[in-house]
Design a protein around this motif. Structure first.
Motif: not given
Length: 274
Positions: A274, A229, A270, A156-157, A227, A102, A224, A100, A267
């Protein structure tokens, strides 16, 4: 309030030169710990990506751009084994993604992501190279400010809440190209396209030089994976962290914090959630 401590790593070595700018932007963005680490320290096993959640690949001239920008660096990531382990550096990065984490690649870092196949990561395929970044149509190094438009439908986060962004480019090989038209259509239909170069007066993507400084297909400035990420872009948000970074700061009413910081704030936010 979240108690998650965000730990970020910024790679350096073999020709990178933007690691301090990037580390500064990550710190301003709210990360609790930011380490600048030489790639050789990861390869010799003394540093592990398991200790981090946010991997940053900065700009520069990896291996002197020999064989093409980031091409030699991509071979290092894909084939160099980590000392004492029966796995390659790319294997550790793939495990990082699976956990998970980034990944942000800017300029040379973006070139590295596409030439390893980590981007565009269509349907979770992080090994097939489908896109590239090649010589600017102008035939020269471009060092100028550009305006970007974000795709609101992108997963895109990093770009949440961003509509337009004005940041500098500084590259000689920034023209985004795809293997074929089918790949380009997939990037568009599946919203892998994150940023496009736009005419600031019209607010729409453009192929006009120098508004599009390199001639990228569909004016693509950043993409991206599926996901959201993993994010790569040619322009430099880490170079706009304070209003005085802007070339017209004395003639514009700008907030103290540069607009590029929002990429990093998103980023960190996020990861905390998470």
């Amino acid at each position: 309030m979240s108690t998650v401590k965000v730990r970020a790593i910024v790679t350096t070595g073999y020709g990178t030169n933007c690691e301090r700018e990037m580390a500064h932007a990550v710190k301003i963005g709210g990360a609790d710990r930011v380490d600048i680490v030489h790639l050789s320290d990861i390869l010799d096993g003394s540093i592990s990506l398991k200790d981090y959640q946010f991997l940053n690949l900065p700009g520069g001239f990896l291996d002197g751009d020999n064989l093409g920008a980031a091409q030699a660096g991509a071979h290092r990531l894909k084939y160099a084994k980590i000392k004492g382990k029966e796995k390659r550096l790319i294997d550790e990065i793939l495990e990082f993604i699976e956990r998970g984490g980034l990944i942000l690649g800017i300029c040379n870092g973006f070139q590295l992501l596409v030439k390893t196949g980590l981007l565009p990561g269509i349907n979770g395929d992080y090994t097939t190279r489908l896109v590239s970044l090649t010589y600017n149509d102008s035939g020269r190094f471009e060092d100028r400010w550009v305006t970007l438009k974000a795709n609101p439908n992108s997963p895109c986060v990093f770009t949440r809440g961003i509509e337009y962004l004005e940041v500098p480019v500084r590259h000689g090989e920034g023209k985004f190209v795809t293997l074929n038209q089918d790949v380009l259509k997939t990037l568009e239909s599946q919203n892998h396209i994150v940023f496009q170069y736009v005419d600031p007066k019209l607010g729409e993507p453009t192929q006009e030089y120098p508004l599009n400084p390199n001639g990228s297909e569909l004016a693509i400035a950043g993409i991206t994976d599926s996901t959201g990420r993993i994010f790569g872009l040619m322009p430099h948000p880490e170079a706009f962290t304070h209003r005085t970074n802007h070339p017209r700061w004395t003639r514009m009413d700008l907030p103290e914090e540069g607009a590029g910081v929002q990429i990093f704030r998103n980023a960190v936010s996020y990861l905390r959630q998470s």
